[in-house]
Design a protein around this motif. Structure first.
Motif, short mmCIF file in Angstrom:
data_model
loop_
_atom_site.label_atom_id
_atom_site.label_comp_id
_atom_site.label_asym_id
_atom_site.label_seq_id
_atom_site.Cartn_x
_atom_site.Cartn_y
_atom_site.Cartn_z
N ALA A 81 25.41 17.13 -9.64
CA ALA A 81 24.82 18.32 -10.26
C ALA A 81 23.86 19.02 -9.30
N ALA A 82 23.94 18.67 -8.02
CA ALA A 82 23.11 19.25 -6.96
C ALA A 82 21.63 18.94 -7.17
N GLY A 83 21.36 17.77 -7.72
CA GLY A 83 19.99 17.33 -7.93
C GLY A 83 19.59 16.28 -6.91
N ASN A 84 18.35 15.85 -7.00
CA ASN A 84 17.82 14.83 -6.10
C ASN A 84 17.73 13.51 -6.85
N PRO A 85 18.59 12.55 -6.53
CA PRO A 85 18.59 11.27 -7.26
C PRO A 85 17.30 10.48 -7.12
N THR A 86 16.53 10.71 -6.07
CA THR A 86 15.29 9.96 -5.90
C THR A 86 14.16 10.47 -6.77
N ARG A 87 14.34 11.61 -7.40
CA ARG A 87 13.28 12.19 -8.22
C ARG A 87 13.60 12.22 -9.70
N THR A 88 14.50 11.38 -10.15
CA THR A 88 14.88 11.40 -11.56
C THR A 88 13.90 10.66 -12.44
N GLY A 89 13.23 9.68 -11.89
CA GLY A 89 12.34 8.86 -12.70
C GLY A 89 13.10 7.89 -13.59
N ALA A 90 14.38 7.71 -13.32
CA ALA A 90 15.20 6.81 -14.14
C ALA A 90 14.88 5.36 -13.81
N ALA A 91 15.03 4.51 -14.79
CA ALA A 91 14.81 3.08 -14.59
C ALA A 91 15.90 2.51 -13.72
N ALA A 92 15.60 1.42 -13.07
CA ALA A 92 16.60 0.73 -12.26
C ALA A 92 17.69 0.19 -13.17
#
Length: 120
Positions: free
Chosen positions: A100-111
């Motif tokens: 989606a052309a986003g930055n995966p390192t800035r999602t704040g998603a849990a491991a």
């Protein structure tokens, strides 16, 4: 859109790929440069030099699938650094963010998995 599950092994090629390559050329790149078996069912993600397009290669047990995504404007904002080695693993939910052309390192998603404490 690709259907991704947490069990999928998703590998991102750090170095840009020559996008004139097709399925056979990218499969050879997986074997020779990334030292991975393209027939093992992993999902391989490649980026072009300009950072405006991605190619995703996977083998489903019978055939290869090659997906090409090109942005009409801008560039993909994130890509792993060369210091990470030839290939970097990416979690399935972060692949959706990347596509989606986003930055995966800035999602704040849990491991994907983390210990919750000692079992008693």
């Amino acid at each position: 859109m690709l259907q991704s599950t947490p069990q999928m092994k998703i590998l991102v090629a750090v170095e840009p790929a020559d996008f004139r390559r097709g399925i056979d050329g990218l499969a050879r790149l997986c074997q020779e440069t990334l030292r991975q078996d393209p027939f093992a069912g992993a999902v391989f993600v490649f980026r072009n030099r300009k950072g405006t397009a991605l190619k995703v290669l996977t083998y489903d047990g019978q055939e290869f699938w090659l997906c090409h995504q090109r942005l009409s404007q801008g560039r993909f904002p994130w890509w792993p650094a060369a210091a990470a080695g030839d290939v970097q693993r990416l979690a399935a939910h972060l692949l959706s963010v990347l596509l989606a052309a986003g930055n995966p390192t800035r999602t704040g998603a849990a491991a994907d998995w983390r210990p919750v404490g000692p079992l008693t």
